[in-house]
Design a protein around this motif. Sequence first.
Motif, PDB file in Angstrom:
ATOM      1  N   GLY A   1      43.913  74.655  51.813  1.00 21.90           N
ATOM      2  CA  GLY A   1      44.822  75.680  52.319  1.00 21.90           C
ATOM      3  C   GLY A   1      46.222  75.473  51.774  1.00 21.90           C
ATOM      4  O   GLY A   1      46.426  74.852  50.728  1.00 21.90           O
TER       5      GLY A   1
ATOM      6  N   HIS B   1      59.865  83.563  51.614  1.00 23.02           N
ATOM      7  CA  HIS B   1      58.732  83.956  52.443  1.00 23.02           C
ATOM      8  C   HIS B   1      57.725  84.782  51.647  1.00 23.02           C
ATOM      9  O   HIS B   1      56.514  84.604  51.788  1.00 23.02           O
ATOM     10  CB  HIS B   1      59.225  84.745  53.654  1.00 23.02           C
ATOM     11  CG  HIS B   1      59.992  83.908  54.629  1.00 23.02           C
ATOM     12  ND1 HIS B   1      60.700  84.452  55.687  1.00 23.02           N
ATOM     13  CD2 HIS B   1      60.177  82.567  54.721  1.00 23.02           C
ATOM     14  CE1 HIS B   1      61.271  83.482  56.380  1.00 23.02           C
ATOM     15  NE2 HIS B   1      60.974  82.328  55.799  1.00 23.02           N
TER      16      HIS B   1
ATOM     17  N   ASP C   1      53.885  83.799  50.724  1.00 27.66           N
ATOM     18  CA  ASP C   1      52.747  84.702  50.910  1.00 27.66           C
ATOM     19  C   ASP C   1      51.843  84.672  49.683  1.00 27.66           C
ATOM     20  O   ASP C   1      50.613  84.664  49.794  1.00 27.66           O
ATOM     21  CB  ASP C   1      53.233  86.134  51.161  1.00 27.66           C
ATOM     22  CG  ASP C   1      53.818  86.332  52.550  1.00 27.66           C
ATOM     23  OD1 ASP C   1      53.537  85.495  53.435  1.00 27.66           O
ATOM     24  OD2 ASP C   1      54.559  87.307  52.742  1.00 27.66           O
TER      25      ASP C   1
ATOM     26  N   LYS D   1      49.994  81.513  49.720  1.00 25.29           N
ATOM     27  CA  LYS D   1      48.928  81.577  50.718  1.00 25.29           C
ATOM     28  C   LYS D   1      47.685  82.216  50.110  1.00 25.29           C
ATOM     29  O   LYS D   1      46.567  81.742  50.314  1.00 25.29           O
ATOM     30  CB  LYS D   1      49.403  82.363  51.942  1.00 25.29           C
ATOM     31  CG  LYS D   1      48.349  82.489  53.044  1.00 25.29           C
ATOM     32  CD  LYS D   1      48.007  81.133  53.649  1.00 25.29           C
ATOM     33  CE  LYS D   1      47.056  81.296  54.823  1.00 25.29           C
ATOM     34  NZ  LYS D   1      46.692  79.983  55.414  1.00 25.29           N
ATOM     35  N   HIS D   2      47.882  83.302  49.368  1.00 25.64           N
ATOM     36  CA  HIS D   2      46.757  83.939  48.675  1.00 25.64           C
ATOM     37  C   HIS D   2      46.134  82.967  47.672  1.00 25.64           C
ATOM     38  O   HIS D   2      44.903  82.829  47.605  1.00 25.64           O
ATOM     39  CB  HIS D   2      47.235  85.199  47.962  1.00 25.64           C
ATOM     40  CG  HIS D   2      46.209  85.820  47.060  1.00 25.64           C
ATOM     41  ND1 HIS D   2      45.099  86.478  47.532  1.00 25.64           N
ATOM     42  CD2 HIS D   2      46.117  85.852  45.700  1.00 25.64           C
ATOM     43  CE1 HIS D   2      44.363  86.901  46.522  1.00 25.64           C
ATOM     44  NE2 HIS D   2      44.959  86.529  45.395  1.00 25.64           N
TER      45      HIS D   2
ATOM     46  N   SER E   1      43.660  80.242  48.923  1.00 27.10           N
ATOM     47  CA  SER E   1      42.268  80.570  49.222  1.00 27.10           C
ATOM     48  C   SER E   1      41.356  80.207  48.061  1.00 27.10           C
ATOM     49  O   SER E   1      40.136  80.156  48.203  1.00 27.10           O
ATOM     50  CB  SER E   1      42.126  82.064  49.546  1.00 27.10           C
ATOM     51  OG  SER E   1      42.394  82.867  48.396  1.00 27.10           O
TER      52      SER E   1
ATOM     53  N   GLU F   1      57.806  77.419  57.854  1.00 23.62           N
ATOM     54  CA  GLU F   1      56.436  77.262  58.315  1.00 23.62           C
ATOM     55  C   GLU F   1      55.891  78.480  59.052  1.00 23.62           C
ATOM     56  O   GLU F   1      54.735  78.505  59.445  1.00 23.62           O
ATOM     57  CB  GLU F   1      56.318  76.027  59.210  1.00 23.62           C
ATOM     58  CG  GLU F   1      57.220  76.068  60.429  1.00 23.62           C
ATOM     59  CD  GLU F   1      57.294  74.713  61.101  1.00 23.62           C
ATOM     60  OE1 GLU F   1      56.559  74.519  62.068  1.00 23.62           O
ATOM     61  OE2 GLU F   1      58.074  73.872  60.638  1.00 23.62           O
ATOM     62  N   ASN F   2      56.727  79.518  59.242  1.00 23.64           N
ATOM     63  CA  ASN F   2      56.225  80.719  59.889  1.00 23.64           C
ATOM     64  C   ASN F   2      55.453  81.608  58.930  1.00 23.64           C
ATOM     65  O   ASN F   2      55.072  82.707  59.281  1.00 23.64           O
ATOM     66  CB  ASN F   2      57.383  81.514  60.513  1.00 23.64           C
ATOM     67  CG  ASN F   2      58.432  81.905  59.482  1.00 23.64           C
ATOM     68  OD1 ASN F   2      58.418  81.424  58.362  1.00 23.64           O
ATOM     69  ND2 ASN F   2      59.324  82.788  59.883  1.00 23.64           N
ATOM     70  N   ASN F   3      55.215  81.170  57.717  1.00 22.38           N
ATOM     71  CA  ASN F   3      54.482  81.949  56.732  1.00 22.38           C
ATOM     72  C   ASN F   3      53.027  81.504  56.638  1.00 22.38           C
ATOM     73  O   ASN F   3      52.477  81.354  55.553  1.00 22.38           O
ATOM     74  CB  ASN F   3      55.162  81.848  55.357  1.00 22.38           C
ATOM     75  CG  ASN F   3      56.323  82.809  55.228  1.00 22.38           C
ATOM     76  OD1 ASN F   3      56.214  83.829  54.584  1.00 22.38           O
ATOM     77  ND2 ASN F   3      57.434  82.488  55.865  1.00 22.38           N
ATOM     78  N   HIS F   4      52.428  81.242  57.774  1.00 18.62           N
ATOM     79  CA  HIS F   4      50.997  80.924  57.820  1.00 18.62           C
ATOM     80  C   HIS F   4      50.657  79.650  57.054  1.00 18.62           C
ATOM     81  O   HIS F   4      49.602  79.548  56.435  1.00 18.62           O
ATOM     82  CB  HIS F   4      50.169  82.089  57.284  1.00 18.62           C
ATOM     83  CG  HIS F   4      50.574  83.422  57.837  1.00 18.62           C
ATOM     84  ND1 HIS F   4      50.496  83.726  59.173  1.00 18.62           N
ATOM     85  CD2 HIS F   4      51.103  84.519  57.234  1.00 18.62           C
ATOM     86  CE1 HIS F   4      50.940  84.959  59.371  1.00 18.62           C
ATOM     87  NE2 HIS F   4      51.317  85.449  58.217  1.00 18.62           N
TER      88      HIS F   4
ATOM     89  N   ASP G   1      49.306  76.048  56.610  1.00 12.00           N
ATOM     90  CA  ASP G   1      48.218  75.363  57.312  1.00 12.00           C
ATOM     91  C   ASP G   1      48.566  73.934  57.702  1.00 12.00           C
ATOM     92  O   ASP G   1      47.987  73.376  58.624  1.00 12.00           O
ATOM     93  CB  ASP G   1      46.959  75.350  56.418  1.00 12.00           C
ATOM     94  CG  ASP G   1      46.482  76.758  56.107  1.00 12.00           C
ATOM     95  OD1 ASP G   1      46.116  77.491  57.027  1.00 12.00           O
ATOM     96  OD2 ASP G   1      46.491  77.124  54.913  1.00 12.00           O
TER      97      ASP G   1
END
Length: 233
Positions: free
Chosen positions: A41, A194, A198, A201-202, A205, A219-222, A224
């Motif tokens: 993640g 941010h 994002d 984050k993509h 995966s 850390e508010n951007n998902h 893990d």
Amino acid sequence: MNLHAHKEPAPAAPPAQVVLTTRDLVLATGFQIPDFRVITGLNLIHASRETSATVLALTLAGRMKPNSGGVALDERLVTHRELFRDVALAGAAEIDRLERLVPAWTVVREQVAWSRPWYQPTPRNMDCVEDVARAFDAVGLELDDAALRATKVGDLDVSARLKLRTALALIARPDPTLIIVDDIDQLRSNHLRHKFLDALKHLSSQVPVLAISANDAEENNHVDNVIRIAGEK
């Protein structure tokens, strides 16, 4: 329509797995790093300016040797040569600074050439290179061969340049165990950071990601896994 029909629960996300672990790591600067784990993640290191953050990135990616201690990949202690082979690295100016006046096409094709065996020809059309298409898609960079030729590095905004450097790292290491993105604070605004997180984050995966920031509001951007490193040299 049967509104009371039984619905199958959504499949649970697979449990996070440990990708990298540090053990009694002391950097070349003499800074001792507390043991931490990187998982599958999106991971984010919060490191103050006094913690040799870029040296840590270079060390975890096998570009520098530590003074002592070790790094494990998939729970196995590895050498810096193995880290160099298996970990992609972007954002560290010491290794991937881009000249602003050079066409983006030139830096991409050069990276493709370096990543291939010497006997394998390098295509002139970057649209034909699968590793380029995959890396650009992974980071959300929408530049085809014509756009790359028409665009100098300096024409890209700072966020696109960092995405390009991340894509270049993935071209150099098409199947990395981990990708490290150093100094996301070069994106000066919270909004840009941010948005870039994002994109990471993509990317996470597909491959575990470790981003490094001195900003404590990311850390508010998902994210893990948040790792905090503070202290003095």
